[in-house]
Each structure stands twice: as C-alpha cells, then as structure tokens.
Design a protein around this motif. Sequence first.
Motif, PDB file in Angstrom:
ATOM      1  N   GLU A  39       0.842  -1.202   0.000  1.00 24.19           N
ATOM      2  CA  GLU A  39       0.000   0.000   0.000  1.00 24.19           C
ATOM      3  C   GLU A  39       0.872   1.243   0.000  1.00 24.19           C
ATOM      4  OE1 GLU A  39      -2.775  -0.433   3.202  1.00 24.19           O
ATOM      5  OE2 GLU A  39      -3.337  -2.415   2.436  1.00 24.19           O
ATOM      6  N   ASP A 170       8.194   1.972   3.955  1.00 24.47           N
ATOM      7  CA  ASP A 170       8.948   3.214   4.192  1.00 24.47           C
ATOM      8  C   ASP A 170      10.374   3.104   3.664  1.00 24.47           C
ATOM      9  OD1 ASP A 170       9.447   1.320   6.188  1.00 24.47           O
ATOM     10  OD2 ASP A 170      10.076   2.839   7.643  1.00 24.47           O
ATOM     11  N   HIS A 278      24.981  12.930  -1.542  1.00 29.93           N
ATOM     12  CA  HIS A 278      24.452  11.564  -1.542  1.00 29.93           C
ATOM     13  C   HIS A 278      22.970  11.614  -1.902  1.00 29.93           C
ATOM     14  CE1 HIS A 278      23.239   7.624  -0.500  1.00 29.93           C
ATOM     15  NE2 HIS A 278      22.606   7.990   0.599  1.00 29.93           N
ATOM     16  N   ILE A 284      15.873  15.807   1.478  1.00 30.96           N
ATOM     17  CA  ILE A 284      17.076  16.024   2.297  1.00 30.96           C
ATOM     18  C   ILE A 284      18.010  16.969   1.540  1.00 30.96           C
ATOM     19  CG2 ILE A 284      19.206  14.940   3.188  1.00 30.96           C
ATOM     20  CD1 ILE A 284      17.568  12.431   3.821  1.00 30.96           C
TER      21      ILE A 284
HETATM   22  O1  UT7 Z   1      20.930   7.058   3.192  1.00 30.01           O
HETATM   23  C1  UT7 Z   1      20.043   7.101   4.247  1.00 30.01           C
HETATM   24  C2  UT7 Z   1      18.797   6.401   3.805  1.00 30.01           C
HETATM   25  N1  UT7 Z   1      17.560   6.803   4.373  1.00 30.01           N
HETATM   26  C3  UT7 Z   1      17.075   8.050   4.390  1.00 30.01           C
HETATM   27  O2  UT7 Z   1      17.695   9.013   4.023  1.00 30.01           O
HETATM   28  C4  UT7 Z   1      15.673   8.218   4.875  1.00 30.01           C
HETATM   29  C5  UT7 Z   1      15.406   9.525   5.543  1.00 30.01           C
HETATM   30  N2  UT7 Z   1      14.006   9.627   5.888  1.00 30.01           N
HETATM   31  C6  UT7 Z   1      13.069   9.838   4.975  1.00 30.01           C
HETATM   32  O3  UT7 Z   1      13.382   9.990   3.811  1.00 30.01           O
HETATM   33  C7  UT7 Z   1      11.623   9.914   5.427  1.00 30.01           C
HETATM   34  O4  UT7 Z   1      11.550   9.756   6.826  1.00 30.01           O
HETATM   35  C8  UT7 Z   1      10.721   8.872   4.720  1.00 30.01           C
HETATM   36  C9  UT7 Z   1      10.528   9.270   3.259  1.00 30.01           C
HETATM   37  C10 UT7 Z   1      11.300   7.492   4.777  1.00 30.01           C
HETATM   38  C11 UT7 Z   1       9.362   8.818   5.396  1.00 30.01           C
HETATM   39  O5  UT7 Z   1       8.779  10.115   5.401  1.00 30.01           O
HETATM   40  P1  UT7 Z   1       8.109  10.686   6.728  1.00 30.01           P
HETATM   41  O6  UT7 Z   1       7.572  12.004   6.399  1.00 30.01           O
HETATM   42  O7  UT7 Z   1       9.129  10.616   7.833  1.00 30.01           O
HETATM   43  O8  UT7 Z   1       6.927   9.684   6.946  1.00 30.01           O
HETATM   44  P2  UT7 Z   1       6.532   8.854   8.261  1.00 30.01           P
HETATM   45  O9  UT7 Z   1       7.447   7.678   8.433  1.00 30.01           O
HETATM   46  O10 UT7 Z   1       6.340   9.784   9.398  1.00 30.01           O
HETATM   47  O11 UT7 Z   1       5.127   8.300   7.843  1.00 30.01           O
HETATM   48  C12 UT7 Z   1       4.022   9.178   7.577  1.00 30.01           C
HETATM   49  C13 UT7 Z   1       2.884   8.317   7.112  1.00 30.01           C
HETATM   50  C14 UT7 Z   1       2.620   7.118   8.015  1.00 30.01           C
HETATM   51  O12 UT7 Z   1       1.232   6.892   7.999  1.00 30.01           O
HETATM   52  P3  UT7 Z   1       0.293   7.404   9.210  1.00 30.01           P
HETATM   53  O13 UT7 Z   1       0.828   6.729  10.438  1.00 30.01           O
HETATM   54  O14 UT7 Z   1       0.469   8.897   9.231  1.00 30.01           O
HETATM   55  O15 UT7 Z   1      -1.068   6.962   8.813  1.00 30.01           O
HETATM   56  C15 UT7 Z   1       3.324   5.994   7.298  1.00 30.01           C
HETATM   57  O16 UT7 Z   1       2.745   4.735   7.605  1.00 30.01           O
HETATM   58  O17 UT7 Z   1       3.195   7.789   5.821  1.00 30.01           O
HETATM   59  C16 UT7 Z   1       3.065   6.364   5.857  1.00 30.01           C
HETATM   60  N3  UT7 Z   1       4.038   5.794   4.933  1.00 30.01           N
HETATM   61  C17 UT7 Z   1       3.766   5.566   3.650  1.00 30.01           C
HETATM   62  N4  UT7 Z   1       2.664   5.771   2.926  1.00 30.01           N
HETATM   63  C18 UT7 Z   1       2.710   5.441   1.610  1.00 30.01           C
HETATM   64  C19 UT7 Z   1       5.327   5.419   5.201  1.00 30.01           C
HETATM   65  N5  UT7 Z   1       5.881   4.963   4.066  1.00 30.01           N
HETATM   66  C20 UT7 Z   1       4.940   5.045   3.095  1.00 30.01           C
HETATM   67  C21 UT7 Z   1       4.915   4.713   1.722  1.00 30.01           C
HETATM   68  N6  UT7 Z   1       3.797   4.926   1.030  1.00 30.01           N
HETATM   69  N7  UT7 Z   1       6.000   4.198   1.085  1.00 30.01           N
END
Ligand code: UT7
Length: 351
Positions: A39, A170, A278, A284
């Motif tokens: 999803e 995620d 990166h 970011i």
């Molecule tokens: O090299 C290092 C590698 N990693 C990174 O650099 C990652 C750094 N972090 C990020 O890029 C972000 O934290 C993410 C893009 C991974 C996530 O964004 P976020 O704004 O921190 O989202 P969140 O984890 O707070 O999730 C917000 C909502 C949640 O739903 P609810 O609880 O608000 O209903 C998640 O379940 O988005 C949901 N969600 C998704 N929805 C659709 C999390 N992943 C997804 C997804 N598709 N892929």
Amino acid sequence: MIRTKILGLGSYVPDRIVTNDELTYLDNKHVRQETVQTETNDAWIQQRTGIAERRYVPNDGNTATSDLALQAATKAIADAGLQPGDIDCIILGTLSPDFHFPGTAVILQKKLGIADKNCACFDIRQQCSAFVYGMQMADAFIRTGMYKRILLVGAELHSHSLDFSTRGRDVMVLFGDGAGAMVLGPSETEDAKSGIIYTSAHADGSGAMDLYLKIFEIKKLPYVDYDANDREQNQTMYPHMDGKRVFLNAVRGMVMSTQAALAKTGLTWDDIQWFVPHQANLRINEKVVEVAKIPPAKVLNTIQFYGNTTAATVPLTIDHWRQQGKVKKGDRILSSVFGSGFTWGAAIFTI
Ligand code: UT7
C-alpha cells in the motif's frame, strides 16, 4: 609531494526500470501481480522523496553485486586508458555484499581477470558514506606511495533484500540497484586545487540502530532466525529505519561537512562547479542546499530516476551528468554524504 588524481570514471545501472506505480504491484519475487501488494502510491513517494523510478537487476539468480561492480569498474578502467592488470588495489564499498565472507572486492578482482596479479583488496562497510570514506583511503594510500592505481567502487544490489509488503514500504520505496567506480592514481602536478583537494570522514555510533539490516546476530544460537513459511516473523531479514531521525541527522551532517570543507580549503562556490550530495531523498538534498546556501544551479541529483543506490550514488550521479554533457573534465566537485552508522563526510576534487 605526491597528490592524488582521478584518472577514470564509470557507472552502471541494470536495464529494468521500476516506476512507483509498478512497485505497488510487485510481489517479493519482483513479479507484477494483478492486485496491490504494497500500500503505497506515486504521489506519496514523489512528495516525500522525489523518487519517480529506480532500477532492479533481473531476478534470475545470475546477477550479484560483484557483477554490477564489474560493469562500472570495466568502464572506469577503460576511461582511465588502463587495463585491469594495471590495478594494484581495489577498495569496494557495499552494504549488499555477495556473501558475508569473503569480501566482494576479491570476487570483483577475479571477475576482472586479475586474480593472479598482486592486487590488495579491501571491502569497506560505511553504507551511504562509503564512497567518500573510500576516497579518503585511496588518497592516503596514493600520497604515501603505497599503491599507484586504485580502483574505488561503490556497488549495491538492494532489490533482493527489501520487504515487499506494506510493513516495509517506508524503506522499500527508497532503494535501487546500481554501481559507480573511479580509478585514482598519483598526479604529475603539485597544484593543490586539483585532483583530490580535501576529504573528511565522521561517525557517530549512537545512531547505529536508527538504520540497520541485521540478517544475523552472532551472539545468538542459531544466529540466523528465519522461517521461510512465516514472512511476518522475518524482521531480521529486512532493513529497519527511523526515517525522521535519519532525515534530521542527514541534513545536519551534510550541512556541517559541506561548510567545513569550504572553510578548511578556503574555497567558495565561485571555485566549485558542482555540488553532488548523496542521493537518499531529494527533500534532504533540498534542505541541505537551503541551509548551507548552495547555489541551486550547481546541484546535481539523480535520485528521481535511480533511487538511493547507497555506496554508488556519488560516482553514478557524476557519471550520469557527465554523459549528459553537464559535468566536464577538470570541473571541481564538492560531494557530501550521510548514511547508516551514522557515518558522514565530504570531499572536494576535480574530475
Ligand atoms: O541514506 C540514508 C537512507 N535513508 C534516508 O535518508 C531516509 C530519511 N528519511 C526519509 O526519507 C523519510 O523519513 C521517509 C521518506 C522514509 C518517510 O517520510 P516521513 O515524512 O518521515 O513519513 P513517516 O514515516 O512519518 O510516515 C508518515 C505516514 C505514516 O502513515 P500514518 O501513520 O500517518 O497513517 C506511514 O505509515 O506515511 C506512511 N508511509 C507511507 N505511505 C505510503 C510510510 N511509508 C509510506 C509509503 N507509502 N512508502
């Protein structure tokens, strides 16, 4: 004094393009199903990460990380006007090695056909920061005269170790497969403003459990906890991430290392053609550009079409934009990186 020069550059991505829409329908064998498997959706992924598509290896059991590395390395060696047999050291950065041991660098050495040559092989495990860490190692080796032709490779095969279910969305949407490589050697010039001008490497192990993939825990017996019939239990087989902590620390580490690189070299953005961060998340990079006051026209990204290829992002991005005619020989680049560990760093170099 010996200085280090970049002699050649190459990169490789597999042919299969996986769009955000297709990703939604892929099962854990990367086969498109009729019904939604994860999803997620294009709008969420693009808005939060900037990623539109990524590349995956064919899921036929025939491609390993060392094969991606081989493709990029072969191009970099040819770009340097060298033969594989000229390489006397390989430094390979990956978080997706072919096996736990031996290291992937020795497998690459064999695939390059130089297993019988006197060539040192190092695997380094600094994840998204590996290429800058590797540049620092290569620079030190060349300056001391230890090695003369170093092949530095970042290669990742992420698509086989992602959780293709809503639980893993995620992390799963972020990563792609690919490789990039450079050949480095001693420079004939003592010009301190060319070749590798500056490198820095940092770490803060208190972030180790904010982004990790265990697969096994050696303190346990059995040390691999895996039940092929119960995917829900197999948490250790997939990456885990505290996305918000990674995001905040990434911005901070990349801004600080970028500012320190300029302060320590006395260079300004007038002296630098390109900023190559990166490629973890476009948001970011946009924040880093804003906070560190980097001229937006000097920023090169590729995450939109390759996703995060971890150790490969820096050479892959430079080579991509070189092929598009943007990056030219002699251009000065500032690169800053951040990744699991936490690890981070920066480098200034001419290409
Ligand atoms: O090299 C290092 C590698 N990693 C990174 O650099 C990652 C750094 N972090 C990020 O890029 C972000 O934290 C993410 C893009 C991974 C996530 O964004 P976020 O704004 O921190 O989202 P969140 O984890 O707070 O999730 C917000 C909502 C949640 O739903 P609810 O609880 O608000 O209903 C998640 O379940 O988005 C949901 N969600 C998704 N929805 C659709 C999390 N992943 C997804 C997804 N598709 N892929």
